[in-house]
Design an enzyme around this catalytic site. Structure first.
Site, PDB file in Angstrom:
ATOM      1  CG  ASP A 182      -1.929  -1.092   1.230  1.00  0.00           C
ATOM      2  OD1 ASP A 182      -2.198  -1.634   0.140  1.00  0.00           O
ATOM      3  OD2 ASP A 182      -2.456  -1.417   2.309  1.00  0.00           O
ATOM      4  CE  LYS A 183       0.652   8.430  -2.049  1.00  0.00           C
ATOM      5  NZ  LYS A 183      -0.255   9.488  -2.542  1.00  0.00           N
TER       6      LYS A 183
END
Length: 299
Positions: free
Chosen positions: A119-120
């Site tokens: 995830d970012k």
């Protein structure tokens, strides 16, 4: 901006021929670029590979914008690097100004790619396949669960016993909700994670956990911890309402306010360890970051 337009020559030829001759690529790769809506003639989108191109021919390409990245391990087949929090694993559209691909393609060329995604806001170890053969190898290994991943997470509250979560999960079906959010549901896919207590910080009422996911669902660790009411500090998605989430994602929430709502400036989840056997050799790679100290600094 990583995405920019370049001009191509070979006027008067079919679209796929123009791409093949200018870029030295195969017809399949040329078709992919057309399918991705990257090719234009006189400002008009080219949609057919056999279309004859006469005029100004332009192609949208991704130009690397490297900022530097830490390489933890590499050999001729793969590399393992430290992904910073806030960086996309892969560009998510033409408005994306920077992603991990800027570093990967700058160092190892366009054939290299991430073998899995984070995830970012998740930081830590991510595996990069350097060529097509290793891409295929690692994709198969991840599908067969032959790569063990371990994460560190700082969560709300005190936890007194090690535990596991074994539930079914899927994307939310409520279209008024945030479309990337996952939920626990009976008709979802199986997901299983083990959690081990490492340390409790009474001054923050927070527990550091070692997380071992045995399946690879989107947001698995985040949802599992939210499900047992020990959400990861800094999580911008779970435990907030839609308006709060959108303000964080659109970068319209001040840092102080985010700490108030989420408990930290960023998601306190870190990809800590990767273990696997590749070409008859065992690899056990551990993150070099002092992530415990970094987590506490983000509170």
């Amino acid at each position: 901006m990583p995405y920019t337009k370049i001009k191509l020559s070979n006027n008067g030829k079919k679209a796929f021929q123009v791409l093949m001759e200018n870029l030295k690529i195969s017809i399949n790769e040329a078709q992919k670029l057309i399918d991705k809506k990257r090719l234009f003639c006189d400002g008009n989108l080219v949609t057919q590979k056999n279309q004859i191109l006469k005029g100004i021919i332009e192609l949208i390409v991704y130009e690397n914008n490297p900022k530097g990245v830490e390489i933890v391990f590499e050999n001729e087949d793969f590399s393992i690097i430290e992904k910073p929090s806030g960086v996309l694993s892969h560009p998510n559209g033409r408005n994306c100004e920077y992603s991990l691909c800027d570093e990967i393609w700058h160092i190892w060329g366009k054939e290299a790619c991430v073998a899995h995604r984070l995830d970012k806001e998740t930081s830590g170890l991510i595996l990069v396949a350097k060529h097509k053969n290793s891409q295929i190898d690692f994709k198969t290994m991840f599908e067969k669960k032959e790569i063990q991943k371990e994460y560190l997470a700082l969560v709300q509250g005190q936890i007194n016993e090690n535990f596991s979560v074994n539930v079914k999960m899927d994307l939310v079906k409520d279209y008024d909700d945030i479309k990337t959010r996952m939920c626990i549901c009976e008709k979802g896919k199986n997901s299983f994670t083990e959690f081990e207590i490492l340390e409790f910080y009474p001054e923050f009422n927070a527990t550091l956990l070692l997380c071992k996911p045995f399946t690879g669902r989107q947001h698995q660790i985040r949802l599992h911890l939210f499900h047992v009411k020990h959400k990861i500090l800094g999580d911008p998605l779970y435990g907030l309402n839609k308006e709060q989430i959108e303000r964080i994602l659109d970068k319209k929430m001040e840092e102080k306010e985010r700490i108030e709502f989420c408990g930290a400036k960023r998601l306190l989840l870190h990809s800590y360890r990767l273990k696997f056997k590749y070409k008859n050799k065992f690899f056990d790679i551990i993150s070099k970051k002092n992530i415990k100290k970094e987590f506490l600094n983000f509170l």
